[in-house]
Design a protein around this motif. Structure first.
Motif, PDB file in Angstrom:
ATOM      1  N   ALA B 117       0.831  -1.214   0.000  1.00  0.00           N
ATOM      2  CA  ALA B 117       0.000   0.000   0.000  1.00  0.00           C
ATOM      3  C   ALA B 117       0.863   1.260   0.000  1.00  0.00           C
ATOM      4  O   ALA B 117       0.481   2.279  -0.553  1.00  0.00           O
ATOM      5  CB  ALA B 117      -0.929  -0.015   1.210  1.00  0.00           C
ATOM      6  N   ASN B 122       2.928   2.166  -5.747  1.00  0.00           N
ATOM      7  CA  ASN B 122       1.842   3.067  -5.406  1.00  0.00           C
ATOM      8  C   ASN B 122       2.301   4.514  -5.313  1.00  0.00           C
ATOM      9  O   ASN B 122       1.563   5.434  -5.669  1.00  0.00           O
ATOM     10  CB  ASN B 122       1.165   2.633  -4.108  1.00  0.00           C
ATOM     11  CG  ASN B 122      -0.059   1.788  -4.388  1.00  0.00           C
ATOM     12  OD1 ASN B 122      -0.778   2.046  -5.340  1.00  0.00           O
ATOM     13  ND2 ASN B 122      -0.261   0.771  -3.582  1.00  0.00           N
ATOM     14  N   GLU B 126       0.632   7.499  -7.448  1.00  0.00           N
ATOM     15  CA  GLU B 126       0.220   8.723  -6.778  1.00  0.00           C
ATOM     16  C   GLU B 126       0.830   9.921  -7.507  1.00  0.00           C
ATOM     17  O   GLU B 126       0.160  10.909  -7.792  1.00  0.00           O
ATOM     18  CB  GLU B 126       0.732   8.659  -5.331  1.00  0.00           C
ATOM     19  CG  GLU B 126       0.085   9.606  -4.360  1.00  0.00           C
ATOM     20  CD  GLU B 126      -1.289   9.113  -3.915  1.00  0.00           C
ATOM     21  OE1 GLU B 126      -2.198   9.930  -3.940  1.00  0.00           O
ATOM     22  OE2 GLU B 126      -1.430   7.920  -3.562  1.00  0.00           O
ATOM     23  N   SER B 132      -3.244   5.960  -5.488  1.00  0.00           N
ATOM     24  CA  SER B 132      -2.816   4.616  -5.106  1.00  0.00           C
ATOM     25  C   SER B 132      -4.004   3.662  -5.095  1.00  0.00           C
ATOM     26  O   SER B 132      -5.143   4.070  -4.891  1.00  0.00           O
ATOM     27  CB  SER B 132      -2.145   4.638  -3.738  1.00  0.00           C
ATOM     28  OG  SER B 132      -3.088   4.970  -2.762  1.00  0.00           O
ATOM     29  N   ARG B 133      -3.730   2.410  -5.353  1.00  0.00           N
ATOM     30  CA  ARG B 133      -4.779   1.396  -5.341  1.00  0.00           C
ATOM     31  C   ARG B 133      -4.195   0.084  -4.844  1.00  0.00           C
ATOM     32  O   ARG B 133      -2.973  -0.035  -4.725  1.00  0.00           O
ATOM     33  CB  ARG B 133      -5.363   1.235  -6.730  1.00  0.00           C
ATOM     34  CG  ARG B 133      -4.296   0.960  -7.789  1.00  0.00           C
ATOM     35  CD  ARG B 133      -4.848   1.187  -9.176  1.00  0.00           C
ATOM     36  NE  ARG B 133      -5.364   2.545  -9.305  1.00  0.00           N
ATOM     37  CZ  ARG B 133      -6.486   2.839  -9.969  1.00  0.00           C
ATOM     38  NH1 ARG B 133      -7.177   1.901 -10.546  1.00  0.00           N
ATOM     39  NH2 ARG B 133      -6.890   4.086 -10.061  1.00  0.00           N
ATOM     40  N   GLN B 134      -5.049  -0.883  -4.596  1.00  0.00           N
ATOM     41  CA  GLN B 134      -4.515  -2.157  -4.125  1.00  0.00           C
ATOM     42  C   GLN B 134      -3.864  -2.917  -5.266  1.00  0.00           C
ATOM     43  O   GLN B 134      -4.491  -3.204  -6.284  1.00  0.00           O
ATOM     44  CB  GLN B 134      -5.612  -3.022  -3.509  1.00  0.00           C
ATOM     45  CG  GLN B 134      -4.987  -4.260  -2.899  1.00  0.00           C
ATOM     46  CD  GLN B 134      -5.998  -5.251  -2.388  1.00  0.00           C
ATOM     47  OE1 GLN B 134      -7.171  -4.965  -2.301  1.00  0.00           O
ATOM     48  NE2 GLN B 134      -5.508  -6.422  -2.042  1.00  0.00           N
ATOM     49  N   THR B 138      -3.656  -9.240  -5.899  1.00  0.00           N
ATOM     50  CA  THR B 138      -4.609  -9.170  -7.005  1.00  0.00           C
ATOM     51  C   THR B 138      -4.111 -10.076  -8.129  1.00  0.00           C
ATOM     52  O   THR B 138      -2.949 -10.485  -8.140  1.00  0.00           O
ATOM     53  CB  THR B 138      -4.727  -7.751  -7.571  1.00  0.00           C
ATOM     54  OG1 THR B 138      -3.425  -7.352  -8.005  1.00  0.00           O
ATOM     55  CG2 THR B 138      -5.249  -6.771  -6.537  1.00  0.00           C
TER      56      THR B 138
END
Lengths: 357, 267
Positions: B117, B122, B126, B132-134, B138
């Motif tokens: 994170a 990330n 940004e 930012s994302r997960q 995934t």
């Protein structure tokens, strides 16, 4: 051609000679016999300094090996290739090892420090009279959560994990008994339940947890929680207290419906070669000062009553890790459910892992 | 007599190796697959394999292995092609191979940091304004990391095929008026097909049975046959079922090698 042939034969002969020599040397010193002691323990589960101290005091060389699951340990001991003198399995595995006749009885007159262990942790159902095992550490399974990331959440029940606000925020541990046990507890069943309908019900309930589950991981959950990667994790109490040192925002709770209470215990497996040394080792680890030092390093809960007084107060009086007997009475110890049930638990766990929301 | 005898002698280490480390283990796996959890002889494991749980598992393993192989190929072919055009081929190739000397687990842990994170990936998102994302846990991170790990094994055979291509053939195609794309389609690609096939085999087969990465990078959100084998051997102690899955993996492997090798003889 002839030269090559001679070389080939020579190399073969030398190899055979060396093999014989290695065998001789191994038999003559080390790797078996009274001079060495092979200890088989969980990873990062002893203050290694204490091992050196034991070596200095007794003149015995310790060979230290680690495992990362009870089952992996069992497999190695069953195969019997190594002369393990001490192993530290959990309670349900001790039952299983006794069934398979893999343990040697302890000689209590060689364990003069045994009386330091709290009565509460002696004479438990998995080994009545402590004929085969001596408690090493104990603990619980509970919820580790981040107070700063979740300022207005409180955790008292397993059902709090099903809160829709926790979407994609929960880490689970990669263990079928732990995760299915949690679902069983939340439904009010025993975590040793063997009723297939109850287990299917638990699976159904777990599948509704999927949207909240970020990942199902192993020991990495310590690293991930320390780095604020997730807000909540299912955790063993010892792991929880370890990361709580690193990340002050974390807190640990044992849900009120009940949970798992576990014990890791020192045993002498059938593979032992230095039985006298093994007793010396157990007795050494039972000394209050030694047990206290070990507890400070490992940070799991010690069953050694005398050593508790030597620990810093904030450690020994922490109700989260030394819960009162009223709470521990509500907790359950894993029973050995037999191979068929273990297989069913794992099959259900596999189905849960494959479930997509 | 000497010559023939010596040849047989030289064969000994190879035969011993194959017997001990290839044939014996496969036979053992096959043998174990016929025993149920209590050690009784039965075909139950084979029946269990054809239940929805394991079929779904097989399908999902296939899907991810296919994705990984396909994306590796997409990246590896142009890379290998460019490599053959550079001045210091061997140096560039070395740079691509060097990461494969680093321990797999170490690389996986590094990616936990990068995709975390608050990790580098990330931070970059940004900075360029996407936010930012997960990333960790995934499908994307799983495929990305496995492609990264396998890519040297895809590049090497393709590079070798491209490198041994006779430049005179390209000149000939050019002289005969073939456009660049025709040259690629009709000359370059068919002649490097063997390298592509080898690359696909080397990537697809291990990708089917990945297990550590599925936990570390995909947080067990991606489940492959490898995960199930690991669980049966280490947790449930159901060696029979674990072996049965392994038997199917071996069969699939033979099938793939046979399929990818078949056309060569036809052509």
């Amino acid at each position: 051609m002839k030269k090559l042939m001679t070389a080939f034969i020579a190399i073969t002969l030398v190899s055979i000679l060396m093999l014989v020599a290695i065998n001789r040397l191994n038999a003559a010193q080390g790797y078996s016999g009274d001079e060495t002691l092979t200890v088989f323990n969980w990873g990062d589960y002893i203050d290694e300094y204490l091992v050196s101290q034991f070596e200095e005091e007794t003149g015995i060389t310790v060979i230290y090996e680690t495992f990362d699951s009870n089952e992996a340990m069992l497999t190695k001991i069953q195969q019997g290739g190594t002369t393990y003198d001490i192993a530290i399995p959990s309670e349900y595995m001790i039952e299983k090892m006794l069934e398979e006749d893999l343990l040697l009885p302890l000689e209590h007159d060689k364990l003069s420090n045994l009386h330091y262990i709290d009565e509460r942790f002696m004479d438990l159902p998995f080994d009545e009279g402590n004929k085969y095992s001596v408690p090493y550490f104990w603990g619980t399974v509970g919820i580790l959560y981040n107070k700063e990331l979740l300022p207005d959440k409180t955790f008292t029940s397993w059902d709090d994990l099903w809160d829709a606000d926790l979407k994609n925020d929960i880490l689970l541990v990669d263990g079928a008994r732990e995760v299915i046990g949690m679902a069983l507890n939340s439904l009010g069943y025993s975590l040793n339940d063997t009723n297939e309908d109850h287990l299917q019900e638990a699976l159904k309930k777990l599948e509704t947890l999927t949207p909240n589950v970020k990942a199902i991981v192993g020991d990495e959950n310590k690293l991930l929680m320390a780095n604020n990667e997730a807000a909540v994790s299912l955790a063993w109490s010892g792991d929880a207290s370890e990361v709580m040192f690193e990340n002050e925002a974390l807190d640990y709770v044992v849900p009120e419906e009940g949970s798992n209470l576990w014990f890791d215990n020192m045993v002498i497996p059938k593979t032992a070669d230095n039985i006298d040394g093994a007793h010396q080792f157990i007795n050494f680890m039972l000394q209050p000062e030694i047990a206290a030092k070990n507890t400070e390093y490992v940070s799991y809960s010690t069953p050694n009553k005398a050593s508790l007084e030597l620990l810093p107060d904030e450690m020994a009086e922490d109700e989260r890790f030394y819960p009162a007997p009223e709470l521990t009475n509500r907790l359950e110890v894993y029973e050995n459910l037999g191979k068929d049930m273990l297989s069913l638990y794992n099959e259900l766990f596999l189905q849960f892992k494959m479930h997509k929301n | 007599m000497g010559n023939k005898f010596m040849r047989n002698v030289y064969m000994v280490p190879y035969m011993v190796w194959v017997l001990l480390f290839v044939i014996a283990p496969i036979l053992l796996v096959l043998y174990y697959s016929f025993f149920d959890i209590h050690g009784n002889f039965s075909f139950i494991n084979y029946e269990r394999f054809f239940t929805p749980v394991y079929l779904k598992l097989t399908l999902s393993s296939f899907w991810y292995a296919f994705l990984i192989t396909f994306i590796s190929l997409l990246v590896a072919y142009p890379t290998a092609y460019l490599l053959t055009k550079t001045k210091h081929k061997r140096l560039w190739l070395l740079l691509i191979i060097v990461p494969s000397w680093v321990n797999l687990l170490l690389k996986a842990y590094a990616f936990i940091g990068i995709f975390g994170a608050y990790g580098a990936a990330n931070n970059f998102l940004e900075w360029i304004g996407i936010g930012s994302r997960q990333l960790l846990f995934t499908d994307f991170s799983f495929v990305f990391v496995t492609v990264y790990i396998f890519i040297p094994f895809m590049i090497l055979p393709i590079f070798n095929a491209l490198n041994s291509l006779n430049p005179a053939l390209l000149d000939a195609a050019n002289d005969l008026g073939a456009s660049k794309s025709t040259t690629f389609r009709r000359v370059i690609f068919p002649l490097t097909l063997d390298g592509v096939k080898t690359g696909c085999q080397v990537v697809f087969i291990p990708a089917l049975s990945l297990f550590m990465i599925t936990r570390l990078i995909a947080g067990n959100r991606v489940i492959t046959l490898g995960t199930a084998i690991e669980q049966h051997f280490l947790v449930t102690q159901d060696w029979g079922m674990g072996s049965t899955i392994a038997v199917f993996l071996i069969l699939i492997m033979f099938l793939i090698i046979w399929l990818t090798g078949f056309r060569k003889r036809g052509a």
